[in-house]
Design an enzyme around this catalytic site. Structure first.
Site, PDB file in Angstrom:
ATOM      1  NE  ARG A  77      -1.251  11.000   2.041  1.00 23.68           N
ATOM      2  CZ  ARG A  77      -0.395  10.188   2.093  1.00 23.68           C
ATOM      3  NH1 ARG A  77       0.952  10.671   2.516  1.00 23.68           N
ATOM      4  NH2 ARG A  77      -0.343   8.969   2.130  1.00 23.68           N
ATOM      5  CB  ALA A  82      -4.031   5.987   8.851  1.00 25.82           C
ATOM      6  NE  ARG A  98      -9.147  11.590   3.894  1.00 19.95           N
ATOM      7  CZ  ARG A  98      -8.134  11.014   3.249  1.00 19.95           C
ATOM      8  NH1 ARG A  98      -7.095  11.227   3.567  1.00 19.95           N
ATOM      9  NH2 ARG A  98      -8.394  10.344   2.256  1.00 19.95           N
ATOM     10  CD  GLN A 107      -2.793   9.846  -2.445  1.00 18.06           C
ATOM     11  OE1 GLN A 107      -2.855   9.039  -3.480  1.00 18.06           O
ATOM     12  NE2 GLN A 107      -3.873   9.908  -1.882  1.00 18.06           N
ATOM     13  CG  ASP A 142      -6.130   4.279   5.059  1.00 15.86           C
ATOM     14  OD1 ASP A 142      -5.570   4.034   4.269  1.00 15.86           O
ATOM     15  OD2 ASP A 142      -5.788   5.645   5.456  1.00 15.86           O
ATOM     16  CG  ASN A 179      -3.816   0.898   1.844  1.00 16.64           C
ATOM     17  OD1 ASN A 179      -3.565   1.708   2.803  1.00 16.64           O
ATOM     18  ND2 ASN A 179      -3.061   0.675   0.946  1.00 16.64           N
ATOM     19  CE  LYS A 180      -5.557   6.834  -1.003  1.00 15.47           C
ATOM     20  NZ  LYS A 180      -6.822   7.655  -0.804  1.00 15.47           N
TER      21      LYS A 180
END
Ligand code: MRU
Length: 325
Positions: free
Chosen positions: A46, A48, A80, A176, A217, A227-228
């Site tokens: 995982r 990007a 994804r 993460q 991302d 992003n996350k």
């Protein structure tokens, strides 16, 4: 970094299963592009830039196995939806003859390493001595082919004696931050403290936080940044507390075709990943959870974007990047 997220060996792609970290180091061997799509989908790999590189090798496997390339490209791109690096890398592969796919995948990987190093150099200039830096998710070597994006910047600033401590957001629900970033910081010997995501406001209010730096991302032409999940909330908190908020962005993550953040596709993952943790049920079985894997931070909340070409204000991104080679 001793443990690589992926390596090409003996005409196979070995992918580190990051779901098992930090307890176990185990590689999965991908022999087909379908195997590669699966390790991206199930989040063994995982981040990007890393999924872009791995997808490029997936295309090399498809060519080796004489598979229909358009179908392989579509399958890999669909693995994804949010990180644009995936489509960027696959489309780039399709521009070269299949006999050159492996060479191109290696080139994409080498370039990512160089881009990481350049970002680290530019980004480190943003930090002053004794900085306390807060970061979210994992943006280190595990998420790239090199030293990382935001974590690469932190690593370089640390080498220059500028980082006193890193606050690591745990990053629910996939953890993460706890599982991967804390693990990488241990190896980099950088002082750090793990916090649950809901502690960030408290520490910005009660202790010194000099800056927040995160990865991305997909960045739209106007600088809005996906992003996350949890990044947007951090940016709002940083604004309120007067803390600079930086995004580390390789230009492979910039999507100039998308005008603003509202058009960025946001991956919805399964409710199960929130309701259960490693097989342990943590909410009633009947409860359905929401699970957007990313959120969008509006450009106006971002102090600056660190790219391989230098540091830029989000509003200037489009005209500035177009001028660069
Ligand atoms: O769901 P993940 O773990 O792939 O999400 C990763 C992130 O959001 C990272 O911040 C982003 O990809 C940048 S990685 C250098």
């Amino acid at each position: 970094m001793a443990v690589a997220a992926f390596t090409w060996r003996h005409n196979r792609l070995a992918v580190l299963d990051q779901r098992l970290l930090p307890r176990q180091i185990k590689y999965t061997l991908c022999r087909t592009h379908q195997d590669v799509a699966e390790v991206i989908r199930n989040m063994s790999v995982r981040g990007a830039p890393a999924i872009g590189c791995v997808a490029a090798y997936g295309m090399a496997l498809a060519a080796r196995n004489s598979q229909p390339l358009k179908r392989a490209a579509d399958l890999l791109k669909a693995a994804r939806p949010t990180a644009v690096n995936l489509a960027w890398a696959v489309d780039r592969m399709l521009k070269v003859p299949p006999s050159k796919f492996l060479e191109e995948a290696r080139r994409i990987t080498r370039e990512d390493l160089a881009v990481n190093k350049a970002m680290a150099r530019h980004g480190a200039r943003l930090f002053r001595k004794n900085s306390v830096v807060l970061t979210h998710c994992n943006t280190g070597a595990l998420a790239t082919a090199g030293v990382g994006t935001a974590l690469g910047v932190i690593g370089e600033a640390f080498k220059q004696g500028k980082v006193k401590k890193v606050f690591v957001d745990e990053t629910r629900p996939y953890l993460q931050g706890a599982r991967l970033t804390a693990w990488e910081l241990v190896q980099m010997r950088i002082p750090h403290e793990l916090i649950t995501d809901n502690m960030a406001a408290h520490f910005m209010n009660t202790e010194k936080v000099s800056a927040v730096i995160v990865g991305c991302d997909r960045v739209a032409a106007n600088g809005d940044t996906a992003n996350k999940i949890g990044t947007y909330g951090l940016a709002v908190l940083a604004k309120y507390h007067g803390v600079p908020f930086y995004v580390a962005m390789p230009t492979s993550t910039l999507d100039l075709k998308i005008k603003s953040g509202k058009d960025i596709p946001i991956e919805e993952r399964s409710s199960d990943e929130v309701v259960n943790w490693r097989g342990i049920q943590i909410a009633p079985k009947q409860t359905k959870a929401r699970h957007p894997a990313f959120d969008v931070t509006p450009a106006r909340l971002i102090t600056a974007i660190v790219t391989e070409h230098g540091v830029v204000k989000p509003q200037d991104l489009k005209k500035w990047i177009i001028r660069k080679p």
